[in-house]
Design a protein around this motif. Structure first.
Motif, PDB file in Angstrom:
ATOM      1  N   THR A  87      51.629 -34.264  29.743  1.00 20.69           N
ATOM      2  CA  THR A  87      52.437 -35.164  30.561  1.00 20.69           C
ATOM      3  C   THR A  87      53.176 -36.203  29.732  1.00 20.69           C
ATOM      4  OG1 THR A  87      50.728 -36.851  30.941  1.00 20.69           O
ATOM      5  CG2 THR A  87      50.695 -34.902  32.362  1.00 20.69           C
ATOM      6  N   GLY A  88      52.562 -36.655  28.621  1.00 21.19           N
ATOM      7  CA  GLY A  88      53.189 -37.673  27.782  1.00 21.19           C
ATOM      8  C   GLY A  88      53.285 -39.037  28.427  1.00 21.19           C
ATOM      9  N   GLU A  89      52.591 -39.239  29.558  1.00 21.45           N
ATOM     10  CA  GLU A  89      52.779 -40.477  30.324  1.00 21.45           C
ATOM     11  C   GLU A  89      52.257 -41.723  29.612  1.00 21.45           C
ATOM     12  OE1 GLU A  89      49.519 -40.487  33.720  1.00 21.45           O
ATOM     13  OE2 GLU A  89      50.310 -38.464  33.413  1.00 21.45           O
ATOM     14  N   THR A  90      51.299 -41.555  28.698  1.00 26.70           N
ATOM     15  CA  THR A  90      50.796 -42.719  27.969  1.00 26.70           C
ATOM     16  C   THR A  90      51.523 -42.944  26.657  1.00 26.70           C
ATOM     17  OG1 THR A  90      49.085 -41.396  26.882  1.00 26.70           O
ATOM     18  CG2 THR A  90      48.506 -42.440  28.978  1.00 26.70           C
ATOM     19  N   GLY A  91      52.480 -42.086  26.323  1.00 26.72           N
ATOM     20  CA  GLY A  91      53.243 -42.237  25.088  1.00 26.72           C
ATOM     21  C   GLY A  91      52.445 -41.781  23.882  1.00 26.72           C
ATOM     22  N   PRO A  92      53.008 -41.952  22.689  1.00 26.20           N
ATOM     23  CA  PRO A  92      52.321 -41.520  21.469  1.00 26.20           C
ATOM     24  C   PRO A  92      51.086 -42.368  21.191  1.00 26.20           C
ATOM     25  CG  PRO A  92      54.311 -42.736  20.932  1.00 26.20           C
ATOM     26  CD  PRO A  92      54.339 -42.526  22.415  1.00 26.20           C
ATOM     27  N   ASP A  93      50.034 -41.739  20.710  1.00 25.83           N
ATOM     28  CA  ASP A  93      48.797 -42.425  20.353  1.00 25.83           C
ATOM     29  C   ASP A  93      48.886 -42.821  18.883  1.00 25.83           C
ATOM     30  OD1 ASP A  93      46.174 -43.149  19.679  1.00 25.83           O
ATOM     31  OD2 ASP A  93      45.311 -41.707  21.075  1.00 25.83           O
ATOM     32  N   PRO A  94      48.694 -44.113  18.552  1.00 25.76           N
ATOM     33  CA  PRO A  94      48.821 -44.530  17.153  1.00 25.76           C
ATOM     34  C   PRO A  94      47.699 -43.998  16.262  1.00 25.76           C
ATOM     35  CG  PRO A  94      48.019 -46.343  18.499  1.00 25.76           C
ATOM     36  CD  PRO A  94      48.418 -45.247  19.442  1.00 25.76           C
ATOM     37  N   ARG A  95      46.592 -43.564  16.849  1.00 23.46           N
ATOM     38  CA  ARG A  95      45.482 -43.035  16.054  1.00 23.46           C
ATOM     39  C   ARG A  95      45.784 -41.591  15.685  1.00 23.46           C
ATOM     40  NH1 ARG A  95      40.916 -43.474  20.239  1.00 23.46           N
ATOM     41  NH2 ARG A  95      42.681 -42.696  21.457  1.00 23.46           N
ATOM     42  N   SER A  96      46.091 -41.380  14.432  1.00 22.02           N
ATOM     43  CA  SER A  96      46.402 -40.031  13.960  1.00 22.02           C
ATOM     44  C   SER A  96      45.992 -39.925  12.500  1.00 22.02           C
ATOM     45  CB  SER A  96      47.898 -39.737  14.115  1.00 22.02           C
ATOM     46  OG  SER A  96      48.199 -38.423  13.720  1.00 22.02           O
ATOM     47  N   TYR A  97      45.122 -38.972  12.191  1.00 24.61           N
ATOM     48  CA  TYR A  97      44.648 -38.852  10.815  1.00 24.61           C
ATOM     49  C   TYR A  97      44.053 -37.475  10.603  1.00 24.61           C
ATOM     50  CZ  TYR A  97      40.584 -40.419  13.498  1.00 24.61           C
ATOM     51  OH  TYR A  97      39.612 -40.567  14.463  1.00 24.61           O
ATOM     52  N   ARG A  98      44.235 -36.964   9.391  1.00 26.43           N
ATOM     53  CA  ARG A  98      43.639 -35.707   8.947  1.00 26.43           C
ATOM     54  C   ARG A  98      42.708 -36.046   7.783  1.00 26.43           C
ATOM     55  NH1 ARG A  98      47.481 -32.441   6.550  1.00 26.43           N
ATOM     56  NH2 ARG A  98      46.356 -30.524   7.085  1.00 26.43           N
ATOM     57  N   VAL A  99      41.559 -35.373   7.730  1.00 21.14           N
ATOM     58  CA  VAL A  99      40.492 -35.829   6.846  1.00 21.14           C
ATOM     59  C   VAL A  99      40.084 -34.744   5.854  1.00 21.14           C
ATOM     60  CG1 VAL A  99      38.124 -36.713   6.786  1.00 21.14           C
ATOM     61  CG2 VAL A  99      39.685 -37.443   8.609  1.00 21.14           C
ATOM     62  N   GLY A 105      48.691 -40.939   8.938  1.00 18.12           N
ATOM     63  CA  GLY A 105      49.787 -40.018   8.664  1.00 18.12           C
ATOM     64  C   GLY A 105      49.335 -38.588   8.469  1.00 18.12           C
ATOM     65  N   GLU A 106      50.114 -37.836   7.690  1.00 17.25           N
ATOM     66  CA  GLU A 106      49.902 -36.398   7.557  1.00 17.25           C
ATOM     67  C   GLU A 106      48.965 -36.011   6.419  1.00 17.25           C
ATOM     68  OE1 GLU A 106      51.337 -33.872   9.494  1.00 17.25           O
ATOM     69  OE2 GLU A 106      51.868 -35.512  10.825  1.00 17.25           O
ATOM     70  N   ASP A 107      48.823 -36.866   5.413  1.00 18.96           N
ATOM     71  CA  ASP A 107      48.018 -36.509   4.248  1.00 18.96           C
ATOM     72  C   ASP A 107      46.525 -36.522   4.582  1.00 18.96           C
ATOM     73  OD1 ASP A 107      50.302 -36.293   2.719  1.00 18.96           O
ATOM     74  OD2 ASP A 107      50.215 -38.378   2.029  1.00 18.96           O
ATOM     75  N   LEU A 108      45.769 -35.635   3.931  1.00 15.39           N
ATOM     76  CA  LEU A 108      44.323 -35.636   4.099  1.00 15.39           C
ATOM     77  C   LEU A 108      43.736 -36.894   3.460  1.00 15.39           C
ATOM     78  CD1 LEU A 108      43.422 -31.934   3.213  1.00 15.39           C
ATOM     79  CD2 LEU A 108      43.431 -32.973   5.479  1.00 15.39           C
ATOM     80  N   VAL A 109      42.914 -37.616   4.207  1.00 19.01           N
ATOM     81  CA  VAL A 109      42.339 -38.851   3.688  1.00 19.01           C
ATOM     82  C   VAL A 109      40.929 -38.589   3.171  1.00 19.01           C
ATOM     83  CG1 VAL A 109      43.724 -40.402   5.095  1.00 19.01           C
ATOM     84  CG2 VAL A 109      41.565 -39.556   6.008  1.00 19.01           C
ATOM     85  N   THR A 110      40.632 -39.162   2.014  1.00 18.78           N
ATOM     86  CA  THR A 110      39.294 -39.087   1.441  1.00 18.78           C
ATOM     87  C   THR A 110      38.558 -40.387   1.737  1.00 18.78           C
ATOM     88  OG1 THR A 110      39.906 -40.065  -0.679  1.00 18.78           O
ATOM     89  CG2 THR A 110      40.226 -37.678  -0.426  1.00 18.78           C
ATOM     90  N   GLU A 111      37.315 -40.441   1.296  1.00 18.05           N
ATOM     91  CA  GLU A 111      36.495 -41.623   1.544  1.00 18.05           C
ATOM     92  C   GLU A 111      37.050 -42.869   0.859  1.00 18.05           C
ATOM     93  OE1 GLU A 111      33.908 -38.048   2.193  1.00 18.05           O
ATOM     94  OE2 GLU A 111      35.471 -38.632   0.767  1.00 18.05           O
ATOM     95  N   SER A 112      37.916 -42.709  -0.124  1.00 19.27           N
ATOM     96  CA  SER A 112      38.491 -43.864  -0.823  1.00 19.27           C
ATOM     97  C   SER A 112      39.791 -44.357  -0.192  1.00 19.27           C
ATOM     98  CB  SER A 112      38.741 -43.506  -2.295  1.00 19.27           C
ATOM     99  OG  SER A 112      39.678 -42.442  -2.399  1.00 19.27           O
ATOM    100  N   ALA A 113      40.227 -43.737   0.884  1.00 23.49           N
ATOM    101  CA  ALA A 113      41.475 -44.133   1.542  1.00 23.49           C
ATOM    102  C   ALA A 113      41.342 -45.520   2.160  1.00 23.49           C
ATOM    103  CB  ALA A 113      41.844 -43.115   2.616  1.00 23.49           C
ATOM    104  N   PRO A 114      42.451 -46.234   2.315  1.00 21.46           N
ATOM    105  CA  PRO A 114      42.401 -47.532   2.986  1.00 21.46           C
ATOM    106  C   PRO A 114      41.858 -47.385   4.409  1.00 21.46           C
ATOM    107  CG  PRO A 114      44.525 -47.202   1.927  1.00 21.46           C
ATOM    108  CD  PRO A 114      43.815 -45.889   1.860  1.00 21.46           C
ATOM    109  N   LEU A 115      41.061 -48.356   4.830  1.00 24.00           N
ATOM    110  CA  LEU A 115      40.505 -48.345   6.177  1.00 24.00           C
ATOM    111  C   LEU A 115      41.407 -49.164   7.090  1.00 24.00           C
ATOM    112  CD1 LEU A 115      36.690 -48.755   5.399  1.00 24.00           C
ATOM    113  CD2 LEU A 115      38.106 -46.689   5.434  1.00 24.00           C
ATOM    114  N   ARG A 116      41.849 -48.549   8.182  1.00 27.70           N
ATOM    115  CA  ARG A 116      42.782 -49.208   9.108  1.00 27.70           C
ATOM    116  C   ARG A 116      42.265 -49.072  10.537  1.00 27.70           C
ATOM    117  NH1 ARG A 116      46.372 -45.954   5.850  1.00 27.70           N
ATOM    118  NH2 ARG A 116      47.587 -47.219   4.384  1.00 27.70           N
ATOM    119  N   PRO A 117      41.119 -49.662  10.855  1.00 26.55           N
ATOM    120  CA  PRO A 117      40.563 -49.509  12.199  1.00 26.55           C
ATOM    121  C   PRO A 117      41.481 -50.125  13.251  1.00 26.55           C
ATOM    122  CG  PRO A 117      39.426 -51.253  11.005  1.00 26.55           C
ATOM    123  CD  PRO A 117      40.315 -50.570  10.006  1.00 26.55           C
TER     124      PRO A 117
END
Length: 346
Positions: free
Chosen positions: A262-274, A123-135
């Protein structure tokens, strides 16, 4: 300090070797040579090396080292998805085995190149090293598993540290064109258009290869109490950018180029700010120097200087295509082992 650097003939390793030498360390490489020939421009001055597959390392290979920096991996999400079993065999099992052998050999410090992609969709919040890991990919999942398993063997005589690199960018004599800024600048250089297949909205944290090297140099000499069995995000908040912003930086660096979302592949689920504040606190004086805009200019200038071509860009410098080519020509087997002795060495 005597340092064993795995993956020294890779994209990051070729930048890290001179940084380690400049800091006064005695560097020995360890590499199977999968990417030794992925050169744009003159070959770098490699250190003395052990030519061995990571899966075949023995305690004798690690004897006499003060520290191990472990970069070697199959570092590409599409590649990991194509061959997840091989990805886990190399990135997870061989990496944990390396750490155990290093501990048995008396190595005191083990620096592991992890990734900020372990945060997945944050999401939009900055993630720290203690954030949940969601590979979200086999590559990211393998990194999480190594962190967990290597942390389990840490003790007073064996100090691992997990450096979660943001997405790398920047020129290396052993180039990668399948990471986002390097790719977009290359496409713009070759075609005049920065072509983005997604909608451009996902966030990515970026960090220059030289700033990654500086972080590892800092971790080598940091007090044990500061690094023991801890994870650190490697990068800088100013380089948390959207894919669209990365595309704009690429277009600004390449004269006359334009952006096409182009947007041809649609939205990418990988999104994070650190959030990168922890590494600045732990490693005194560590401050990344490279902006995305500066890196885009550096890439363009080197692409032009060393004669980047479409063939090189799409085959030699794209990890998946390069390895598929080696397999197709009978140099590698299905497990990515060399079939001919010496075939992997430049």
């Amino acid at each position: 300090m005597r340092v064993l650097l795995t993956g020294h003939q890779g994209y990051l390793g070729s930048v890290m070797v001179p940084a380690l030498r400049a800091a006064g360390h005695d560097v020995v490489g360890l590499d199977s040579g999968l990417f030794a020939d992925c050169l744009l421009g003159p070959a770098p001055a490699d250190p003395p090396s052990v030519d061995v597959d990571l899966r075949d390392v023995t305690e004798a290979h690690l004897a006499g080292f003060d520290a191990v920096i472990h970069l070697a991996a199959l570092s590409n999400d599409p590649l990991g998805s194509l061959a997840p079993d091989v990805t886990y065999a190399i990135n997870h099992h061989a990496s944990v085995r390396l750490a155990n052998i290093a501990k048995d050999a008396g190595v005191k410090r083990f620096l592991y190149a992890s990734t900020c992609s372990v945060y997945g969709s944050a999401g939009e919040d900055l993630v720290t090293e203690s954030a949940p890991l969601r590979p979200l990919t086999p590559y990211a999942e393998s990194k999480v598993r190594v962190e967990d398993d290597v942390a389990g063997i840490a003790d007073s005589g064996f100090s691992p540290v997990f450096l979660r690199n943001a997405t790398a960018f920047g020129f290396s004599p052993r180039l990668r064109a399948d990471i986002v800024l390097n790719n977009l600048v290359g496409v713009a250089t070759l075609t005049g258009t920065v072509r983005v297949l997604s909608d451009g909205t996902p966030w990515r944290p970026l960090v220059h290869a030289r700033d990654i090297a500086a972080a590892f140099c800092a971790a080598l000499v940091a007090p044990t109490g500061a690094i023991h069995c801890r994870a650190y995000n490697v990068g800088i908040e100013a380089n948390n950018v959207t894919v669209a912003q990365i595309a704009d930086a690429a277009a600004a660096a390449v004269p006359g180029s334009t952006v096409a979302l182009t947007g041809e592949t649609g939205p990418d689920p990988r999104s994070y700010r650190v959030d990168f504040s922890a590494i600045r606190t732990a490693f005194e004086g560590y401050a990344p120097q490279w902006t995305v805009a500066d890196g885009a200019v550096e890439l363009y200038e080197n692409y032009v200087r060393w004669g980047l071509t479409d063939e090189l860009f799409t085959t030699r410098f794209t990890r998946l295509a390069h390895l598929q080519g080696l397999r197709g020509s009978g140099v590698l087997d299905e497990s990515l082992r060399f079939l001919r002795i010496g075939a992997g060495h430049a």
